[in-house]
Design an enzyme around this catalytic site. Sequence first.
Site, PDB file in Angstrom:
ATOM      1  N   GLY A  43       0.939  -1.302  -0.001  1.00  0.00           N
ATOM      2  CA  GLY A  43       0.004  -0.097  -0.061  1.00  0.00           C
ATOM      3  C   GLY A  43       0.808   1.370   0.023  1.00  0.00           C
ATOM      4  N   ASP A 102      -5.315   2.475  10.624  1.00  0.00           N
ATOM      5  CA  ASP A 102      -7.078   2.096  10.962  1.00  0.00           C
ATOM      6  C   ASP A 102      -7.176   1.593  12.255  1.00  0.00           C
ATOM      7  OD1 ASP A 102      -9.674   1.676  10.069  1.00  0.00           O
ATOM      8  OD2 ASP A 102      -9.154  -0.461   9.307  1.00  0.00           O
ATOM      9  N   LYS A 130      -7.167   6.890  10.246  1.00  0.00           N
ATOM     10  CA  LYS A 130      -8.704   6.696  10.398  1.00  0.00           C
ATOM     11  C   LYS A 130      -8.663   6.714  12.276  1.00  0.00           C
ATOM     12  CE  LYS A 130     -10.232   3.882   6.790  1.00  0.00           C
ATOM     13  NZ  LYS A 130     -10.748   2.476   6.514  1.00  0.00           N
ATOM     14  N   PHE A 151     -14.201   3.346   3.456  1.00  0.00           N
ATOM     15  CA  PHE A 151     -12.984   2.323   2.918  1.00  0.00           C
ATOM     16  C   PHE A 151     -12.837   2.916   1.582  1.00  0.00           C
ATOM     17  CE2 PHE A 151     -11.329  -1.172   0.643  1.00  0.00           C
ATOM     18  CZ  PHE A 151     -10.564  -1.721   1.894  1.00  0.00           C
ATOM     19  N   ARG A 164      -5.204  -0.224  -7.045  1.00  0.00           N
ATOM     20  CA  ARG A 164      -3.926   0.466  -6.561  1.00  0.00           C
ATOM     21  C   ARG A 164      -3.190   1.782  -7.501  1.00  0.00           C
ATOM     22  NH1 ARG A 164      -2.121  -2.244  -2.226  1.00  0.00           N
ATOM     23  NH2 ARG A 164      -2.313  -4.504  -2.111  1.00  0.00           N
TER      24      ARG A 164
HETATM   25  P1  IMP Z   1      -4.731  -1.507  10.541  1.00  0.00           P
HETATM   26  O1  IMP Z   1      -3.863  -2.688  11.204  1.00  0.00           O
HETATM   27  O2  IMP Z   1      -5.992  -1.784  10.836  1.00  0.00           O
HETATM   28  O3  IMP Z   1      -4.265  -0.292  11.106  1.00  0.00           O
HETATM   29  O4  IMP Z   1      -4.605  -1.496   9.033  1.00  0.00           O
HETATM   30  C1  IMP Z   1      -3.698  -0.982   8.586  1.00  0.00           C
HETATM   31  C2  IMP Z   1      -3.746  -1.570   7.058  1.00  0.00           C
HETATM   32  O5  IMP Z   1      -4.984  -1.741   6.845  1.00  0.00           O
HETATM   33  C3  IMP Z   1      -3.228  -0.359   6.098  1.00  0.00           C
HETATM   34  O6  IMP Z   1      -2.001  -0.568   5.896  1.00  0.00           O
HETATM   35  C4  IMP Z   1      -3.935  -0.732   4.760  1.00  0.00           C
HETATM   36  O7  IMP Z   1      -3.265  -1.511   3.936  1.00  0.00           O
HETATM   37  C5  IMP Z   1      -4.989  -1.279   5.397  1.00  0.00           C
HETATM   38  N1  IMP Z   1      -6.281  -0.674   5.457  1.00  0.00           N
HETATM   39  C6  IMP Z   1      -6.845   0.165   6.414  1.00  0.00           C
HETATM   40  N2  IMP Z   1      -7.953   1.056   5.812  1.00  0.00           N
HETATM   41  C7  IMP Z   1      -8.030   0.690   4.552  1.00  0.00           C
HETATM   42  C8  IMP Z   1      -8.845   1.294   3.535  1.00  0.00           C
HETATM   43  O8  IMP Z   1      -9.828   2.206   3.825  1.00  0.00           O
HETATM   44  N3  IMP Z   1      -8.922   0.793   2.291  1.00  0.00           N
HETATM   45  C9  IMP Z   1      -7.818  -0.182   1.858  1.00  0.00           C
HETATM   46  N4  IMP Z   1      -6.800  -0.568   2.803  1.00  0.00           N
HETATM   47  C10 IMP Z   1      -7.086  -0.192   4.125  1.00  0.00           C
HETATM   48 MG    MG Z   2      -1.609  -1.984   3.918  1.00  0.00          MG
END
Ligand code: IMP
Ligand code: MG
Length: 179
Positions: A43, A102, A130, A151, A164
Site C-alpha cells: 500500500g 486504521d 482513521k 473504505f 492501486r
Molecule cells: P490496521 O492494522 O487496521 O491499522 O490496518 C492498516 C492497514 O490496513 C493499512 O496499511 C491498509 O493496507 C489497510 N487499510 C486500512 N484501511 C483501509 C482502507 O480504507 N482501504 C484499503 N486498505 C485499508
Molecule cells: Mg497495507
Amino acid sequence: MIRDIQEVLFDESKIDQIVSKMAKQISEDYRAKDLLLVGILKGANVFLADLMRKIDMPVQIDFMAVSSYGMSTESSGVVRILKDLDNSVEDKHVLIVEDIVDTGLTLHYLMDNLKSRGALSITACTLLDKPDRRKVDVDIRYSGAVIPDIFIVGYGIDYAEKYRNLPYIAALKPEVYIK
Ligand code: IMP
Ligand code: MG
C-alpha cells in the site's frame, strides 16, 4: 474501474500538497541524521516514492510486507511478515511509512518488532489516519490527513488487490465490497 468509485476524496494536487508538507517537516526534523525509510508494502509504495523524492537530504529505503487483512475490509488483528527488511536497522533512525492507520494493529506490531532490532529511534508516518477505528494506541509522528471511517482506495491502496493504480484517493461504492 471508474464506475466503482463513489467520490474522489483527495485529487493529485491535494495529495501533492499533503506529501510536500510531510516531507518538509521530516527533512527539518532529521537533518544530518542517518534516516531509513521503511515502506510497508504494498500500500505505501506510491506514497513512499513521492515522499522520498521530496525529502531534501540523503535517505535510505527498505521495505517490509505484512498481511493483516487477507481479502476482506476488516483487519484480523493477526500480523504476518510476508517480506522482511533486506538490511539491519541497527544504528539507524527508522521512519515507518504507512498508507493508512486504521485499527493501529499493524503499526503497533511493526513498531514493537523494529524496536527489538537495535534502531536508534523508531517513528511512524502515515498518509491517512482513521482514528475512529483505533483498537490500540499508536504514536504517529507524521500524519497526512485524518479521514472518517470509510473504505478508500487508490494511490497505492487497494481493495482485494484492485484500484492501486488510481492516481487519486477515492471512496468505493459500498455495493462493491458489501456482498
Ligand atoms: P490496521 O492494522 O487496521 O491499522 O490496518 C492498516 C492497514 O490496513 C493499512 O496499511 C491498509 O493496507 C489497510 N487499510 C486500512 N484501511 C483501509 C482502507 O480504507 N482501504 C484499503 N486498505 C485499508
Ligand atoms: Mg497495507
